[in-house]
Design a protein around this motif. Structure first.
Motif, PDB file in Angstrom:
ATOM      1  N   ILE A  38       0.833  -1.208   0.000  1.00  0.00           N
ATOM      2  CA  ILE A  38       0.000   0.000   0.000  1.00  0.00           C
ATOM      3  C   ILE A  38       0.865   1.255   0.000  1.00  0.00           C
ATOM      4  CG2 ILE A  38      -1.631   1.369   1.365  1.00  0.00           C
ATOM      5  CD1 ILE A  38      -3.045  -1.117   2.142  1.00  0.00           C
ATOM      6  N   SER A  39       0.602   2.125  -0.958  1.00  0.00           N
ATOM      7  CA  SER A  39       1.231   3.447  -1.027  1.00  0.00           C
ATOM      8  C   SER A  39       0.133   4.486  -0.851  1.00  0.00           C
ATOM      9  CB  SER A  39       1.945   3.647  -2.368  1.00  0.00           C
ATOM     10  OG  SER A  39       3.005   2.721  -2.521  1.00  0.00           O
ATOM     11  N   MET A  40       0.327   5.391   0.095  1.00  0.00           N
ATOM     12  CA  MET A  40      -0.725   6.335   0.455  1.00  0.00           C
ATOM     13  C   MET A  40      -0.113   7.620   1.004  1.00  0.00           C
ATOM     14  SD  MET A  40      -3.498   5.809   3.529  1.00  0.00           S
ATOM     15  CE  MET A  40      -4.255   4.362   2.807  1.00  0.00           C
ATOM     16  N   GLY A 235      -6.182  -6.835   2.102  1.00  0.00           N
ATOM     17  CA  GLY A 235      -4.823  -6.334   2.221  1.00  0.00           C
ATOM     18  C   GLY A 235      -4.415  -5.325   1.171  1.00  0.00           C
ATOM     19  N   TYR A 236      -5.199  -5.163   0.103  1.00  0.00           N
ATOM     20  CA  TYR A 236      -4.859  -4.247  -0.987  1.00  0.00           C
ATOM     21  C   TYR A 236      -5.704  -2.973  -0.920  1.00  0.00           C
ATOM     22  CZ  TYR A 236      -2.356  -8.042  -3.371  1.00  0.00           C
ATOM     23  OH  TYR A 236      -1.470  -9.047  -3.705  1.00  0.00           O
ATOM     24  N   LEU A 237      -5.125  -1.875  -1.358  1.00  0.00           N
ATOM     25  CA  LEU A 237      -5.874  -0.639  -1.559  1.00  0.00           C
ATOM     26  C   LEU A 237      -6.406  -0.665  -2.984  1.00  0.00           C
ATOM     27  CD1 LEU A 237      -6.628   2.125  -0.249  1.00  0.00           C
ATOM     28  CD2 LEU A 237      -4.607   3.072  -1.403  1.00  0.00           C
ATOM     29  N   ASP A 310      -2.065  -3.261 -11.491  1.00  0.00           N
ATOM     30  CA  ASP A 310      -1.323  -2.163 -10.881  1.00  0.00           C
ATOM     31  C   ASP A 310      -2.288  -1.051 -10.491  1.00  0.00           C
ATOM     32  OD1 ASP A 310       1.159  -3.413 -11.330  1.00  0.00           O
ATOM     33  OD2 ASP A 310       1.207  -2.657 -13.393  1.00  0.00           O
ATOM     34  N   MET A 311      -1.881  -0.264  -9.499  1.00  0.00           N
ATOM     35  CA  MET A 311      -2.650   0.924  -9.153  1.00  0.00           C
ATOM     36  C   MET A 311      -2.371   1.994 -10.203  1.00  0.00           C
ATOM     37  SD  MET A 311      -4.722   2.491  -7.065  1.00  0.00           S
ATOM     38  CE  MET A 311      -4.744   1.882  -5.374  1.00  0.00           C
ATOM     39  N   ARG A 319      -7.483   7.135  -8.092  1.00  0.00           N
ATOM     40  CA  ARG A 319      -6.686   5.969  -8.459  1.00  0.00           C
ATOM     41  C   ARG A 319      -7.497   4.701  -8.270  1.00  0.00           C
ATOM     42  NH1 ARG A 319      -1.409   5.168  -5.503  1.00  0.00           N
ATOM     43  NH2 ARG A 319      -2.651   5.482  -3.620  1.00  0.00           N
ATOM     44  N   VAL A 320      -7.203   3.701  -9.103  1.00  0.00           N
ATOM     45  CA  VAL A 320      -7.915   2.434  -9.003  1.00  0.00           C
ATOM     46  C   VAL A 320      -6.977   1.294  -9.377  1.00  0.00           C
ATOM     47  CG1 VAL A 320      -8.787   2.488 -11.381  1.00  0.00           C
ATOM     48  CG2 VAL A 320     -10.049   1.219  -9.632  1.00  0.00           C
TER      49      VAL A 320
END
Length: 332
Positions: A38-40, A235-237, A310-311, A319-320
């Motif tokens: 996760i990148s946020m 576990g994923y965004l 990929d995000m 973002r999706v």
């Protein structure tokens, strides 16, 4: 102030938190991937809402962000400074700026101490030795969260659920933090009390110049309090957007299913039946291959079963993580 508001306060890059289990799969150590890559970014004076089904890893992410749990991989930044691997002695100075409000307002409070002593203990740990100063500051912060001076002497069992949560908020505020993780702070409360606590958090956000990571499974609550929203699954965004954009045009099939599941009073019996999410949440120990949502997704393609998407940023600030938007990304 406006310039500071747009600055990034907390950031994660490819953050992962895995829990090893005793079982082995194909001779290798099995792991529960509670937080996966996760990148946020969370900005000054912003409320970032994190929503998803129970067991998707929201609370684990919040605790890892504050290093109450150490990350397996990835980096954590506070005001641009990498705090991922700071020794606990050096990291302690950041503790007062990074606080947490826990989900259960009863079990998170020491039943053997009065509300005042619970607050004073936080100050004592941080080195404030003057007993009178600790008491005065504790009384002041109780007033800020809507409690009276006589509440200083009462024990947790003598409070209602909403009052106990106010003590939890006071404990997080007393060190004058900049960032607070709110881990489902209203889920254990009555609906009428929920609105009081949420409005209190919004008021404190403005008066104390706070930023929140607000974790909840109720997307209606998240909509009310959040500036931006992230949607988590296993576990994923999966998706991230400004609140208005997410509700106006949700992109991920899972987000659409969450919004469709929000209860509404429908007086028009002729309306089209809502498409609710199907199936059960897969085991985090044995997640599906490829996109972990493909077993429940009505739009799943062959690539979804084989390759994790990929995000990607489909619209500005939106973002999706979904193969349905791969072609749209290529034509940008």
């Amino acid at each position: 102030m406006e310039q500071k508001k747009n600055q990034v306060l907390m950031e994660t890059r490819n953050l992962k938190k895995y829990f090893p289990v005793e079982k082995k799969i194909d001779g290798q150590q099995a792991e529960v991937k509670a937080v996966n890559d996760i990148s946020m970014k969370i900005r000054h004076n912003e409320v970032y809402g994190l929503v998803g089904e129970t067991g998707c890893g929201k609370s684990t992410f919040g605790r890892t962000l504050l290093r109450l749990m150490e990350p397996t991989e990835g980096r954590i930044f506070y005001k641009g400074e990498d705090i991922t691997e700071l020794p606990q002695g050096e990291f302690r100075k950041y503790r007062q700026k990074l606080q947490m409000i826990f989900q259960d307002p009863y079990t998170s409070l020491n039943p053997r101490k009065s509300a005042g002593k619970i607050l004073e203990e936080v100050l004592a740990v941080q080195g404030m030795k003057n007993v009178r100063e600790r008491m005065e500051l504790s009384l002041e912060i109780l007033g800020k969260v809507g409690l009276r001076p006589e509440h200083y002497y009462r024990y947790p069992h003598e409070f209602s659920g909403g009052q106990r949560q106010r003590i939890g908020i006071a404990r997080a505020l007393i060190l004058n933090p900049e960032f607070i993780v709110c881990d489902e702070p209203v889920s254990a409360l009555d609906v009428s009390i929920q609105s009081q606590i949420i409005n209190l958090l919004l008021e404190l956000k403005e008066t104390e110049h706070l930023s929140y990571l607000f974790i909840a499974h109720d997307i209606s609550v998240v909509r009310y309090i959040s500036d931006r929203i992230g949607v988590m699954y296993l576990g994923y965004l999966f998706e991230e957007s400004h609140t208005a954009g997410l509700f106006r045009s949700p992109l991920h099939p899972y987000t659409k299913a969450l919004l469709a599941a929000v209860p509404t009073i429908d007086f028009d019996k002729g309306k089209k039946k809502r498409e609710l999410i199907r199936g059960e949440l897969p085991s985090p120990l044995f997640p599906p291959s490829g996109c972990v949502f493909h077993t429940r997704c009505p739009y799943a393609k062959d690539i979804c079963k084989e390759q994790c998407p990929d995000m990607k940023e489909v619209e500005k600030g939106h973002r999706v993580m979904c193969h349905l938007y791969d072609e749209k990304e290529k034509t940008k």
